[in-house]
Scaffold this active site. Structure first.
Site, mmCIF file in Angstrom:
data_model
loop_
_atom_site.group_PDB
_atom_site.id
_atom_site.type_symbol
_atom_site.label_atom_id
_atom_site.label_comp_id
_atom_site.label_asym_id
_atom_site.label_seq_id
_atom_site.Cartn_x
_atom_site.Cartn_y
_atom_site.Cartn_z
ATOM 1 N N LYS A 180 4.837 9.327 -9.783
ATOM 2 C CA LYS A 180 4.827 9.306 -8.303
ATOM 3 C C LYS A 180 4.200 8.012 -7.805
ATOM 4 C CE LYS A 180 6.736 13.333 -7.607
ATOM 5 N NZ LYS A 180 8.094 13.397 -6.989
ATOM 6 N N ARG A 181 4.240 6.995 -8.630
ATOM 7 C CA ARG A 181 3.740 5.662 -8.280
ATOM 8 C C ARG A 181 2.272 5.725 -7.827
ATOM 9 N NH1 ARG A 181 7.970 5.885 -10.903
ATOM 10 N NH2 ARG A 181 9.800 4.637 -10.350
ATOM 11 N N ALA B 253 1.138 3.750 -4.465
ATOM 12 C CA ALA B 253 2.095 3.848 -3.356
ATOM 13 C C ALA B 253 1.500 4.473 -2.111
ATOM 14 C CB ALA B 253 3.311 4.655 -3.810
ATOM 15 N N LEU C 248 -0.630 7.089 0.473
ATOM 16 C CA LEU C 248 -0.686 8.525 0.752
ATOM 17 C C LEU C 248 0.507 9.243 0.131
ATOM 18 C CD1 LEU C 248 -1.948 10.776 2.656
ATOM 19 C CD2 LEU C 248 -0.210 10.078 4.299
ATOM 20 N N LEU D 125 3.238 11.245 0.562
ATOM 21 C CA LEU D 125 3.947 11.616 1.795
ATOM 22 C C LEU D 125 4.436 13.056 1.766
ATOM 23 C CD1 LEU D 125 5.852 8.250 2.318
ATOM 24 C CD2 LEU D 125 4.011 9.147 3.753
ATOM 25 N N GLY E 16 -2.011 3.532 1.838
ATOM 26 C CA GLY E 16 -3.327 3.958 1.366
ATOM 27 C C GLY E 16 -3.745 3.261 0.083
ATOM 28 N N GLU F 182 -5.472 0.406 1.328
ATOM 29 C CA GLU F 182 -6.761 0.859 1.886
ATOM 30 C C GLU F 182 -7.781 1.080 0.765
ATOM 31 O OE1 GLU F 182 -4.820 4.046 4.409
ATOM 32 O OE2 GLU F 182 -6.182 3.170 5.882
ATOM 33 N N GLU G 128 3.134 2.348 6.897
ATOM 34 C CA GLU G 128 2.814 3.342 7.923
ATOM 35 C C GLU G 128 3.584 3.050 9.212
ATOM 36 O OE1 GLU G 128 0.639 1.835 5.983
ATOM 37 O OE2 GLU G 128 -1.056 3.118 5.491
ATOM 38 N N ARG H 1 6.933 4.392 8.994
ATOM 39 C CA ARG H 1 6.983 5.850 8.782
ATOM 40 C C ARG H 1 6.561 6.608 10.037
ATOM 41 N NH1 ARG H 1 9.328 4.671 4.554
ATOM 42 N NH2 ARG H 1 8.288 3.920 2.693
ATOM 43 N N GLY I 170 -5.037 5.574 8.000
ATOM 44 C CA GLY I 170 -6.060 6.604 8.214
ATOM 45 C C GLY I 170 -7.142 6.583 7.154
HETATM 46 C C1 1HE Z 1 6.081 9.051 -3.596
HETATM 47 C C2 1HE Z 1 5.412 8.024 -2.900
HETATM 48 C C3 1HE Z 1 4.506 8.431 -1.861
HETATM 49 C C4 1HE Z 1 6.686 7.090 -4.359
HETATM 50 N N1 1HE Z 1 4.348 9.748 -1.638
HETATM 51 N N2 1HE Z 1 5.888 10.340 -3.321
HETATM 52 N N3 1HE Z 1 3.551 4.991 1.229
HETATM 53 C C5 1HE Z 1 4.809 4.519 1.332
HETATM 54 O O1 1HE Z 1 5.446 4.638 2.360
HETATM 55 C C6 1HE Z 1 5.377 3.903 0.095
HETATM 56 C C7 1HE Z 1 6.503 4.776 -0.443
HETATM 57 N N4 1HE Z 1 6.934 4.344 -1.765
HETATM 58 C C8 1HE Z 1 7.745 3.278 -1.980
HETATM 59 O O2 1HE Z 1 8.068 2.519 -1.085
HETATM 60 C C9 1HE Z 1 8.234 3.082 -3.378
HETATM 61 O O3 1HE Z 1 8.134 4.335 -4.054
HETATM 62 C C10 1HE Z 1 7.463 2.004 -4.203
HETATM 63 C C11 1HE Z 1 7.775 0.622 -3.620
HETATM 64 C C12 1HE Z 1 5.974 2.260 -4.185
HETATM 65 C C13 1HE Z 1 7.900 2.081 -5.680
HETATM 66 O O4 1HE Z 1 9.324 2.009 -5.773
HETATM 67 P P1 1HE Z 1 10.047 2.510 -7.105
HETATM 68 O O5 1HE Z 1 11.522 2.186 -6.951
HETATM 69 O O6 1HE Z 1 9.337 1.994 -8.291
HETATM 70 O O7 1HE Z 1 9.837 4.122 -7.147
HETATM 71 P P2 1HE Z 1 10.585 5.262 -6.332
HETATM 72 O O8 1HE Z 1 11.890 5.589 -7.030
HETATM 73 O O9 1HE Z 1 10.673 4.957 -4.878
HETATM 74 O O10 1HE Z 1 9.581 6.484 -6.482
HETATM 75 C C14 1HE Z 1 9.417 7.197 -7.694
HETATM 76 C C15 1HE Z 1 8.957 8.597 -7.340
HETATM 77 O O11 1HE Z 1 7.679 8.507 -6.693
HETATM 78 C C16 1HE Z 1 9.871 9.286 -6.328
HETATM 79 O O12 1HE Z 1 9.806 10.677 -6.589
HETATM 80 P P3 1HE Z 1 10.972 11.420 -7.431
HETATM 81 O O13 1HE Z 1 10.500 12.837 -7.517
HETATM 82 O O14 1HE Z 1 12.227 11.224 -6.621
HETATM 83 O O15 1HE Z 1 11.027 10.724 -8.778
HETATM 84 C C17 1HE Z 1 9.189 9.006 -5.003
HETATM 85 O O16 1HE Z 1 9.512 9.965 -4.004
HETATM 86 C C18 1HE Z 1 7.734 9.129 -5.407
HETATM 87 N N5 1HE Z 1 6.860 8.430 -4.477
HETATM 88 N N6 1HE Z 1 5.811 6.825 -3.369
HETATM 89 C C19 1HE Z 1 5.020 10.652 -2.355
HETATM 90 N N7 1HE Z 1 3.810 7.532 -1.163
HETATM 91 C C20 1HE Z 1 -4.832 7.671 4.538
HETATM 92 S S1 1HE Z 1 -3.467 7.319 5.359
HETATM 93 C C21 1HE Z 1 -2.489 6.339 4.366
HETATM 94 C C22 1HE Z 1 -1.117 6.321 4.917
HETATM 95 C C23 1HE Z 1 -0.130 5.800 3.913
HETATM 96 O O17 1HE Z 1 -0.442 5.470 2.817
HETATM 97 S S2 1HE Z 1 1.475 5.735 4.470
HETATM 98 C C24 1HE Z 1 2.326 4.839 3.279
HETATM 99 C C25 1HE Z 1 2.869 5.743 2.213
#
Ligand code: 1HE
Length: 260
Positions: free
Chosen positions: A27-28, A64, A66, A68, A111, A114, A134, A137, A142
């Site tokens: 889940k990265r 990656a 929070l 999500l 996060g 962060e 964020e 999205r 946070g």
């Molecule tokens: C996740 C998450 C996640 C990956 N929550 N499941 N963060 C984001 O908006 C970043 C979202 N992630 C990405 O943009 C990409 O995953 C990456 C650039 C980090 C990596 O890409 P990649 O091609 O290596 O991996 P992938 O195929 O996108 O993800 C592999 C799996 O990890 C996949 O799940 P699967 O069950 O389909 O294999 C994804 O859904 C899962 N995954 N990132 C949940 N973040 C205190 S407030 C903080 C607020 C935030 O942090 S918002 C920003 C959240």
């Protein structure tokens, strides 16, 4: 609280360095609530032998952000408490007992950035990239990002990252101050460990002053900052270890500063 996705080991002659690894690569290394609480508890309960820590991520990415998949059904009050939980956990990283070095690679996003920004030193490798998705999205930072990230790169750059989804690569990240070190791909952990072992040799009171006094002094008006600095300087130099280290230098037993 032990957690299967957070691995903690110790290195160095006297186990002075704690290695904390996010171990959820499928889940990265997305941070669910249990993982955030495990980070808090780990930094709350480090053994007394530990003098520095490294935090790193397994797999192709540091973190990656929070998880999500947990965002779905929170109301405003629960969202507030959730953010405060992140604050409490990352406060233990920034203002815990020891300096923390983040070994970065791949995605350092949301996060994840962060978390990295709560650490005292960030070492990036060439695969590192930084983003604050964020903005796209429909949410906001946070985990303390609105406080810590502008202090690293300025509010204008953070605003741009969140408004436009701008991604910084490793070289530009180092240039603007997201990381203090940039090393070849695959080498950030080794560099972070080298730094941690070096930091573990410092007088603990000096490390404490750098972690706890310096950031507060930097936020104070100059007049108060000078006074706090003087107090901290007086406390640090009165420690027997400080006197011993200065004597070692004067008697030719300590390393000189070498030209960079
Ligand atoms: C996740 C998450 C996640 C990956 N929550 N499941 N963060 C984001 O908006 C970043 C979202 N992630 C990405 O943009 C990409 O995953 C990456 C650039 C980090 C990596 O890409 P990649 O091609 O290596 O991996 P992938 O195929 O996108 O993800 C592999 C799996 O990890 C996949 O799940 P699967 O069950 O389909 O294999 C994804 O859904 C899962 N995954 N990132 C949940 N973040 C205190 S407030 C903080 C607020 C935030 O942090 S918002 C920003 C959240």
């Amino acid at each position: 609280m032990a957690h299967p996705d957070l691995h903690v080991q110790f290195q160095g002659d006297q186990q002075q360095v704690a290695i904390v690894r996010l171990a959820r690569p499928a889940k990265r290394n997305a941070l669910n609530d249990a993982l955030v609480l495990a980070i808090r508890d780990t930094f709350d309960t480090l053994p007394a032998s530990v003098r520095a820590a490294v935090i790193a991520g397994d797999g192709d990415h540091f973190c990656a952000g929070l998880d999500l998949s947990e965002l779905s059904e929170r109301d405003a009050g629960q969202g507030l408490m959730h953010s405060r939980m992140w604050h409490a956990a990352l406060e233990r990283v920034q203002y815990g007992p020891v300096p923390v070095i983040a070994a970065l690679h791949g995605a350092v996003v949301g996060g994840g950035l962060e978390l990295a920004s709560a650490c005292h030193i960030r070492v990036a490798d060439e695969s590192t990239f930084y983003a604050l998705p964020e903005g796209s999205r429909g949410i906001f930072v946070g985990g303390g990002g609105a406080v810590r990230i502008p202090r690293l790169i300025g509010a204008a750059r953070m605003t741009d990252m969140m408004l436009t989804g701008r991604v910084y690569n490793a070289a530009d990240g180092e240039r603007i101050g997201l990381a203090q070190y940039l090393v070849p791909a695959g080498e950030s952990f080794a560099k972070a460990l080298e730094l941690a072992l070096r930091i573990a040799q410092n007088a603990p009171l000096t490390n404490y002053a750098l972690m706890h006094a310096l950031p507060r002094i930097a936020e104070q008006p100059a007049d108060q900052g000078f006074f706090t600095e003087a107090m901290m300087a007086a406390i640090a130099q009165s420690a027997p270890e400080a006197k011993e280290r200065v004597r070692d230098f004067l008697q030719g037993r300590a390393a000189k500063v070498q030209k960079a």
